[in-house]
Design a protein around this motif. Structure first.
Motif, PDB file in Angstrom:
ATOM      1  N   ASP A 267     -23.835  39.687 -55.051  1.00  0.00           N
ATOM      2  CA  ASP A 267     -22.961  38.896 -55.908  1.00  0.00           C
ATOM      3  C   ASP A 267     -21.523  39.044 -55.413  1.00  0.00           C
ATOM      4  O   ASP A 267     -20.748  39.897 -55.873  1.00  0.00           O
ATOM      5  CB  ASP A 267     -23.108  39.325 -57.369  1.00  0.00           C
ATOM      6  CG  ASP A 267     -24.407  38.836 -57.976  1.00  0.00           C
ATOM      7  OD1 ASP A 267     -24.789  37.696 -57.686  1.00  0.00           O
ATOM      8  OD2 ASP A 267     -25.052  39.591 -58.721  1.00  0.00           O
ATOM      9  N   ILE A 268     -21.151  38.183 -54.473  1.00  0.00           N
ATOM     10  CA  ILE A 268     -19.926  38.362 -53.693  1.00  0.00           C
ATOM     11  C   ILE A 268     -18.651  38.072 -54.478  1.00  0.00           C
ATOM     12  O   ILE A 268     -17.591  38.591 -54.137  1.00  0.00           O
ATOM     13  CB  ILE A 268     -19.961  37.485 -52.422  1.00  0.00           C
ATOM     14  CG1 ILE A 268     -20.142  36.002 -52.804  1.00  0.00           C
ATOM     15  CG2 ILE A 268     -21.045  37.958 -51.479  1.00  0.00           C
ATOM     16  CD1 ILE A 268     -20.003  35.055 -51.639  1.00  0.00           C
ATOM     17  N   LEU A 269     -18.720  37.234 -55.520  1.00  0.00           N
ATOM     18  CA  LEU A 269     -17.503  36.937 -56.280  1.00  0.00           C
ATOM     19  C   LEU A 269     -16.951  38.185 -56.942  1.00  0.00           C
ATOM     20  O   LEU A 269     -15.737  38.328 -57.118  1.00  0.00           O
ATOM     21  CB  LEU A 269     -17.779  35.851 -57.322  1.00  0.00           C
ATOM     22  CG  LEU A 269     -17.389  34.420 -56.938  1.00  0.00           C
ATOM     23  CD1 LEU A 269     -15.880  34.306 -56.763  1.00  0.00           C
ATOM     24  CD2 LEU A 269     -18.121  33.953 -55.695  1.00  0.00           C
ATOM     25  N   VAL A 270     -17.843  39.083 -57.320  1.00  0.00           N
ATOM     26  CA  VAL A 270     -17.398  40.339 -57.929  1.00  0.00           C
ATOM     27  C   VAL A 270     -16.535  41.120 -56.931  1.00  0.00           C
ATOM     28  O   VAL A 270     -15.467  41.643 -57.270  1.00  0.00           O
ATOM     29  CB  VAL A 270     -18.604  41.187 -58.366  1.00  0.00           C
ATOM     30  CG1 VAL A 270     -18.136  42.516 -58.969  1.00  0.00           C
ATOM     31  CG2 VAL A 270     -19.446  40.420 -59.376  1.00  0.00           C
ATOM     32  N   ASP A 271     -16.955  41.170 -55.672  1.00  0.00           N
ATOM     33  CA  ASP A 271     -16.195  41.884 -54.650  1.00  0.00           C
ATOM     34  C   ASP A 271     -14.868  41.192 -54.361  1.00  0.00           C
ATOM     35  O   ASP A 271     -13.838  41.849 -54.164  1.00  0.00           O
ATOM     36  CB  ASP A 271     -17.026  41.989 -53.363  1.00  0.00           C
ATOM     37  CG  ASP A 271     -18.287  42.812 -53.556  1.00  0.00           C
ATOM     38  OD1 ASP A 271     -18.203  43.842 -54.248  1.00  0.00           O
ATOM     39  OD2 ASP A 271     -19.340  42.404 -53.038  1.00  0.00           O
ATOM     40  N   ILE A 272     -14.878  39.875 -54.331  1.00  0.00           N
ATOM     41  CA  ILE A 272     -13.651  39.122 -54.052  1.00  0.00           C
ATOM     42  C   ILE A 272     -12.620  39.343 -55.158  1.00  0.00           C
ATOM     43  O   ILE A 272     -11.449  39.633 -54.907  1.00  0.00           O
ATOM     44  CB  ILE A 272     -13.967  37.632 -53.877  1.00  0.00           C
ATOM     45  CG1 ILE A 272     -14.787  37.408 -52.598  1.00  0.00           C
ATOM     46  CG2 ILE A 272     -12.680  36.797 -53.840  1.00  0.00           C
ATOM     47  CD1 ILE A 272     -15.322  36.000 -52.451  1.00  0.00           C
ATOM     48  N   LEU A 273     -13.056  39.247 -56.395  1.00  0.00           N
ATOM     49  CA  LEU A 273     -12.138  39.384 -57.525  1.00  0.00           C
ATOM     50  C   LEU A 273     -11.666  40.825 -57.706  1.00  0.00           C
ATOM     51  O   LEU A 273     -10.599  41.064 -58.273  1.00  0.00           O
ATOM     52  CB  LEU A 273     -12.810  38.878 -58.808  1.00  0.00           C
ATOM     53  CG  LEU A 273     -13.013  37.360 -58.862  1.00  0.00           C
ATOM     54  CD1 LEU A 273     -13.928  36.989 -60.017  1.00  0.00           C
ATOM     55  CD2 LEU A 273     -11.684  36.646 -59.005  1.00  0.00           C
ATOM     56  N   ALA A 274     -12.448  41.774 -57.231  1.00  0.00           N
ATOM     57  CA  ALA A 274     -12.060  43.174 -57.386  1.00  0.00           C
ATOM     58  C   ALA A 274     -10.834  43.524 -56.550  1.00  0.00           C
ATOM     59  O   ALA A 274     -10.088  44.453 -56.884  1.00  0.00           O
ATOM     60  CB  ALA A 274     -13.227  44.083 -57.005  1.00  0.00           C
ATOM     61  N   LYS A 275     -10.602  42.757 -55.485  1.00  0.00           N
ATOM     62  CA  LYS A 275      -9.502  43.134 -54.596  1.00  0.00           C
ATOM     63  C   LYS A 275      -8.414  42.067 -54.465  1.00  0.00           C
ATOM     64  O   LYS A 275      -7.489  42.217 -53.685  1.00  0.00           O
ATOM     65  CB  LYS A 275     -10.046  43.477 -53.214  1.00  0.00           C
ATOM     66  CG  LYS A 275     -10.759  42.327 -52.518  1.00  0.00           C
ATOM     67  CD  LYS A 275     -11.271  42.765 -51.137  1.00  0.00           C
ATOM     68  CE  LYS A 275     -11.933  41.628 -50.389  1.00  0.00           C
ATOM     69  NZ  LYS A 275     -12.377  42.019 -49.035  1.00  0.00           N
ATOM     70  N   TRP A 276      -8.519  40.965 -55.215  1.00  0.00           N
ATOM     71  CA  TRP A 276      -7.526  39.912 -55.051  1.00  0.00           C
ATOM     72  C   TRP A 276      -6.248  40.236 -55.809  1.00  0.00           C
ATOM     73  O   TRP A 276      -6.213  41.130 -56.659  1.00  0.00           O
ATOM     74  CB  TRP A 276      -8.109  38.553 -55.428  1.00  0.00           C
ATOM     75  CG  TRP A 276      -8.153  38.227 -56.905  1.00  0.00           C
ATOM     76  CD1 TRP A 276      -8.239  39.091 -57.943  1.00  0.00           C
ATOM     77  CD2 TRP A 276      -8.104  36.927 -57.476  1.00  0.00           C
ATOM     78  NE1 TRP A 276      -8.256  38.410 -59.127  1.00  0.00           N
ATOM     79  CE2 TRP A 276      -8.176  37.081 -58.876  1.00  0.00           C
ATOM     80  CE3 TRP A 276      -8.015  35.643 -56.948  1.00  0.00           C
ATOM     81  CZ2 TRP A 276      -8.157  36.000 -59.752  1.00  0.00           C
ATOM     82  CZ3 TRP A 276      -8.001  34.574 -57.818  1.00  0.00           C
ATOM     83  CH2 TRP A 276      -8.073  34.755 -59.208  1.00  0.00           C
ATOM     84  N   ASP A 277      -5.181  39.479 -55.528  1.00  0.00           N
ATOM     85  CA  ASP A 277      -3.886  39.757 -56.149  1.00  0.00           C
ATOM     86  C   ASP A 277      -3.603  38.817 -57.318  1.00  0.00           C
ATOM     87  O   ASP A 277      -2.450  38.629 -57.710  1.00  0.00           O
ATOM     88  CB  ASP A 277      -2.761  39.667 -55.119  1.00  0.00           C
ATOM     89  CG  ASP A 277      -2.661  38.289 -54.469  1.00  0.00           C
ATOM     90  OD1 ASP A 277      -3.588  37.478 -54.661  1.00  0.00           O
ATOM     91  OD2 ASP A 277      -1.664  38.040 -53.777  1.00  0.00           O
ATOM     92  N   GLY A 278      -4.661  38.236 -57.881  1.00  0.00           N
ATOM     93  CA  GLY A 278      -4.502  37.419 -59.074  1.00  0.00           C
ATOM     94  C   GLY A 278      -4.861  38.191 -60.325  1.00  0.00           C
ATOM     95  O   GLY A 278      -5.043  39.414 -60.303  1.00  0.00           O
ATOM     96  N   ASP A 279      -4.967  37.493 -61.435  1.00  0.00           N
ATOM     97  CA  ASP A 279      -5.335  38.103 -62.714  1.00  0.00           C
ATOM     98  C   ASP A 279      -6.761  37.705 -63.068  1.00  0.00           C
ATOM     99  O   ASP A 279      -7.196  36.584 -62.813  1.00  0.00           O
ATOM    100  CB  ASP A 279      -4.400  37.625 -63.834  1.00  0.00           C
ATOM    101  CG  ASP A 279      -2.964  38.056 -63.601  1.00  0.00           C
ATOM    102  OD1 ASP A 279      -2.755  39.211 -63.200  1.00  0.00           O
ATOM    103  OD2 ASP A 279      -2.048  37.224 -63.818  1.00  0.00           O
ATOM    104  N   VAL A 280      -7.471  38.622 -63.687  1.00  0.00           N
ATOM    105  CA  VAL A 280      -8.793  38.340 -64.243  1.00  0.00           C
ATOM    106  C   VAL A 280      -8.649  38.297 -65.759  1.00  0.00           C
ATOM    107  O   VAL A 280      -8.286  39.298 -66.382  1.00  0.00           O
ATOM    108  CB  VAL A 280      -9.828  39.397 -63.825  1.00  0.00           C
ATOM    109  CG1 VAL A 280     -11.165  39.137 -64.523  1.00  0.00           C
ATOM    110  CG2 VAL A 280     -10.027  39.385 -62.311  1.00  0.00           C
ATOM    111  N   LEU A 281      -8.893  37.133 -66.345  1.00  0.00           N
ATOM    112  CA  LEU A 281      -8.733  36.994 -67.795  1.00  0.00           C
ATOM    113  C   LEU A 281      -9.906  37.603 -68.546  1.00  0.00           C
ATOM    114  O   LEU A 281      -9.734  38.152 -69.633  1.00  0.00           O
ATOM    115  CB  LEU A 281      -8.581  35.516 -68.166  1.00  0.00           C
ATOM    116  CG  LEU A 281      -7.418  34.767 -67.507  1.00  0.00           C
ATOM    117  CD1 LEU A 281      -7.323  33.346 -68.046  1.00  0.00           C
ATOM    118  CD2 LEU A 281      -6.100  35.498 -67.727  1.00  0.00           C
TER     119      LEU A 281
END
Length: 415
Positions: A267-281
């Motif tokens: 489940d690659i989106l989890v890895d992408i969002l874990a390290k990005w410089d945006g916000d997770v709502l």
């Protein structure tokens, strides 16, 4: 992010998204190109309608007082002085004892205050003059539409955020709006993720399935008023997927991905969002299907990471993406509108979270009845076909029995 997520309610998730929803950019377009677009300005009447006194019948424009006492046995004779087709302007004022032959929609001449229809008259010719014999008393104002009777100049016609359908287009044309200010349609980049996916045109083979979610989402985006751009299928390779998604975040108004948001090893989106410089709502919801639905923001752009299961993907779009597109188009009502209905069949599938079941509405004995539209599994696509509502099944208990009242959300509403 893969484990230890905190689940929140759907209403809270929508509330976290809401502060970031704003009307989008506007553009000028021709009325001829406006079907399905959303007004970015209030539209008011530029003149009275009608802007001249207008005949509502084919007949004769007369002075009503001249018909006093008229009957079939004793008709009143009025001299016909002029004929006014629709589109022409009368040249002669109607005096006592006179009438003007007039057609529906034509301008009523000065002096006349009523129109008598042809069926209430007979033609009479005497000494080379043409008369109309009126066989009934006519009241002042009969069959005459006064200036501004339908719409007065300055009246609000359409508010911004209104979708332009056939009726709206007719109004806009009536008042001379040949160009309009409309909200630009949000551009939406759509990515399906998963090495198991095949392009639609390829032959099916073991272990693979065709990419249906991208085309379902594209249709939902268009239905909501946006412009979809279906992107390439992303394999379960984090670096490759990350590059494609970030490129899209810089060019599109929003990005939707489907698949890769659960807790599996791929489940690659989890890895992408874990390290990005945006916000997770949020990254987990108290709902079925689609509990791992995740929404983030990178700079001013939304990223909606929806489930790969078609049913969950469909529901996630309706609950979270559609309201954002609606807000960008200036619409006041954003979320799906709830209504109360009678459940037409048992739903004995309780769960820890509320369940959003694809359903079908009908009217029975004066009541709105909703039924699940086929088997309720998030992996099943066919239950989406013909679904026109989401039935909300509350958590816990034994499910809901047929005949009980439930809340449902209306789908496929284009306004």
């Amino acid at each position: 992010m893969r484990f230890g997520r905190t689940a929140i309610k759907v209403a809270e998730a929508q509330a976290r998204i809401a502060p970031f929803i704003h009307p989008g950019d506007t553009e000028q377009i021709a009325l001829a190109d406006s079907s399905g677009r959303y007004l970015a300005e209030d539209v008011t009447a530029t003149h009275d309608v009608p802007h001249f006194r207008r005949s509502g019948m084919d007949g004769f424009a007369i002075r009503a007082a001249d018909t006093r006492g008229a009957t079939r046995e004793r008709p009143v004779l009025l001299e016909v002085i002029e004929t006014v087709p629709c589109g022409d302007v009368p040249t002669t004022e109607v005096a006592t004892g006179q009438a003007t032959r007039i057609m529906t929609g034509a301008a009523v001449p000065e002096g006349a205050d009523a129109v008598v229809m042809f069926e209430m008259t007979d033609a009479v010719e005497r000494e080379g003059k043409v008369y109309t014999a009126v066989k009934k008393e006519i009241a002042p104002g009969d069959n005459v539409t006064a200036i501004g009777q339908e719409v007065q100049k300055g009246t609000m016609l359409l508010e911004k955020g209104r979708r332009i359908n056939a009726g709206e287009a007719a109004l806009l044309a009536t008042f001379g709006y040949d160009t309009l200010s409309v909200y630009r349609q949000p551009t939406v980049a759509i990515f399906a993720t998963g090495s198991e996916l095949l392009p639609v045109g390829e032959a099916i083979r073991p272990g693979k399935i065709r990419n249906s979610n991208s085309y379902m989402l594209a249709n939902q985006v268009e239905n909501a008023g946006g412009t979809p751009y279906v992107q390439q299928i992303l394999p379960d390779v984090v670096d490759e997927a990350e590059e494609a998604i970030f490129n899209a975040l810089q060019t599109a108004d929003m990005v939707i991905t489907t698949g890769g948001v659960s807790v599996g090893d791929y489940d690659i989106l989890v890895d992408i969002l874990a390290k990005w410089d945006g916000d997770v709502l949020f990254n987990k919801l108290m709902m079925r299907p689609g509990s791992p639905t995740t929404v983030g923001r990178w700079r001013d752009t939304f990223l909606f990471a929806l489930s790969g299961n078609p049913g969950a993907c469909f529901v996630g779009f309706e609950l979270f993406v559609r309201p954002v597109i609606a807000g960008m188009l200036g619409k006041r009502e954003r979320e799906l509108q709830p209504f109360t209905a009678i459940l037409g069949a048992d739903f004995r599938k309780p769960g820890a979270f509320p369940r959003y079941v694809r359903g079908k509405m009908s009217s029975e004995d004066g009541q709105v009845v909703v039924r699940p539209n086929g088997v309720d599994k998030s992996s099943i696509t066919v239950s989406i076909v013909d679904a026109d509502c989401l039935i909300v099944i509350p958590p816990g208990g034994q499910g809901v029995r047929a005949g009980e009242r439930v809340t449902a959300l209306k789908l496929n509403v284009v306004d």
